[in-house]
Design an enzyme around this catalytic site. Structure first.
Site, PDB file in Angstrom:
ATOM      1  CD  GLU A   1       0.223   1.721  60.213  1.00 35.22           C
ATOM      2  OE1 GLU A   1      -0.697   1.151  59.603  1.00 35.22           O
ATOM      3  OE2 GLU A   1       0.030   2.584  61.101  1.00 35.22           O
TER       4      GLU A   1
ATOM      5  N   GLY B   1      -7.262  -2.721  64.979  1.00 38.78           N
ATOM      6  CA  GLY B   1      -7.906  -4.030  64.971  1.00 38.78           C
ATOM      7  C   GLY B   1      -9.308  -3.954  64.402  1.00 38.78           C
TER       8      GLY B   1
ATOM      9  CG  HIS C   1      -3.781   2.548  59.900  1.00 36.63           C
ATOM     10  ND1 HIS C   1      -3.369   1.477  60.656  1.00 36.63           N
ATOM     11  CD2 HIS C   1      -5.128   2.485  59.854  1.00 36.63           C
ATOM     12  CE1 HIS C   1      -4.430   0.789  61.066  1.00 36.63           C
ATOM     13  NE2 HIS C   1      -5.504   1.387  60.582  1.00 36.63           N
TER      14      HIS C   1
ATOM     15  CB  CYS D   1      -7.119   2.111  64.180  1.00 34.21           C
ATOM     16  SG  CYS D   1      -8.409   1.870  62.949  1.00 34.21           S
ATOM     17  CG  LEU D   2      -9.993  -1.784  68.392  1.00 33.61           C
ATOM     18  CD1 LEU D   2     -11.437  -1.319  68.371  1.00 33.61           C
ATOM     19  CD2 LEU D   2      -9.917  -3.277  68.057  1.00 33.61           C
TER      20      LEU D   2
ATOM     21  CG  PHE E   1     -17.248   0.789  64.871  1.00 37.34           C
ATOM     22  CD1 PHE E   1     -18.474   0.746  65.521  1.00 37.34           C
ATOM     23  CD2 PHE E   1     -16.864  -0.300  64.102  1.00 37.34           C
ATOM     24  CE1 PHE E   1     -19.296  -0.355  65.401  1.00 37.34           C
ATOM     25  CE2 PHE E   1     -17.681  -1.406  63.968  1.00 37.34           C
ATOM     26  CZ  PHE E   1     -18.907  -1.434  64.619  1.00 37.34           C
TER      27      PHE E   1
END
Length: 367
Positions: free
Chosen positions: A345, A229, A343, A257-258, A302
């Site tokens: 995917e 996200g 990622h 990720c997030l 981040f």
């Protein structure tokens, strides 16, 4: 020709620097943090990735739009970038299974884009000066007015954006008769993540970002997934609290990720805003557990604090970014919980990181 005599356009950075280009024909202004993606393909997936919400995308690949758009290759329900900056914008396209041109795709949502920009110079400038807020203008608005409006745009640090892209109500994905049930917390989830889970015999219920632990657990899942996200992870205090509750169970947890950052913050491991971030499909990662390298897709501004992570007794680093040594993956020693900053995917390798989904299923099966 419809697109002849395109108007001059500009990209204005918050430090006052201006880059000149031409409008692709859609008039207006667009504000957001400027960032660049080094991928040679996949622009449609980039534009629809919820993690890019609130950002103006600079494409380093010189040709954008040349293979058109395919309605089955989106990663969300709409375009998520604020605007586009590129070198050469192709109004014509050549691909057998394309549905329409990129221009028509942009025109439907009035997305502002400029081309004929010296993107090599722009990317070099961002690399040297860091990601910053910017505005694209194609309608001739005076510079002074643009500067005033740009000064009001909030900085990405401290900005919570997951609520802007998360689903408003729960929905299901996959075969309801699948072997495994996954509760996915949508912080800006990509559709292809759901496809990867469904391909591994999972039935997924996708929940809004602010779902309570009780609501998630009522689904009686075999595993929890924390999605990717946009924005700063730190303001998502309620999500961090829910993550702590998820980790208090013995049910496997997988974060991307997030979601990876939520797991860190939930355990008191801080995150920080990067100077530029990692965005592209060619980022080299070392799996420190197996010793193997991976070519990965990344999109984040981040990162998890490596020093604090190394000091935490319950965690170990599993993956490192080979360009700068930042944390790219971690796992808990006492839980069936792991996460990555990239990622899997997206599979740019093309299959280098696909094993992570299998690892999640193995955790569920107790292997």
């Amino acid at each position: 020709m419809k697109y002849a005599n395109r108007k001059p356009a500009i990209l204005l950075l918050s430090d006052g620097t201006i880059f000149h280009g031409k409008s692709i024909g859609i008039e207006g202004t667009a504000f957001g943090e400027v960032c660049f993606n080094t991928g040679m393909t996949g622009y449609q997936e980039i534009f629809t990735d919820p993690s890019y919400f609130g950002q103006i995308m600079v494409a380093t690949n010189p040709h954008i739009g040349n293979y058109g758009v395919n309605e089955n290759e989106v990663d969300s329900d709409s375009i998520k970038i604020s605007g586009l900056v590129c070198k050469n914008f192709s109004f014509n396209y050549s691909r057998v299974n394309a549905n329409e041109s990129l221009y028509d795709y942009f025109e439907k949502v009035n997305l502002v884009a400029i081309s004929d920009v010296d993107t090599r110079a722009l990317v070099s400038y961002i690399r040297d000066n860091g990601a910053m807020n910017s505005v694209i203008c194609t309608d001739g608005t005076p510079i002074d007015i643009l500067k005033e409006k740009l000064a009001l745009v909030p900085n990405m640090k401290g900005l919570e954006l997951a609520s802007k892209v998360s689903t408003k109500s729960p929905y299901f994905f996959g075969n309801e008769n699948a072997t495994y049930k996954i509760a996915a917390l949508d912080l800006g989830i990509k559709t292809n993540i759901l496809r990867c889970l469904a391909a591994r015999d999972c039935y997924i219920k996708v929940f809004p970002y602010n779902t309570t632990f009780q609501e998630l657990s009522n689904f009686n899942p075999d595993g929890y997934f924390l999605s990717n996200g946009p924005g700063d992870p730190d303001p998502l205090k309620e999500v961090q609290a829910v993550t702590r509750q998820l980790l208090a169970t013995d049910i496997p947890v997988f974060g991307i990720c997030l979601g990876h950052q939520m797991i860190a913050l939930a355990n008191g491991i801080p995150t920080y805003k990067m100077f530029n971030g990692h965005r592209g499909i060619n980022h080299p990662i070392m799996n420190v557990i197996s010793g193997k390298g991976e070519i990965t897709s990344q999109n984040h501004g981040f990162a998890v604090d490596r020093e604090a992570l190394e000091k935490h007794p319950d965690f170990e680093i599993t993956h490192l970014h080979l360009n700068d040594g930042t944390v790219a993956g971690m796992r808990m020693k006492n839980k069936k919980c792991f996460s990555v900053q990239y990622h899997p995917e997206a599979s740019p390798g093309p299959h280098d990181a696909a094993y992570l989904f299998d690892q999640f299923i193995d955790n569920i099966k107790g292997n």
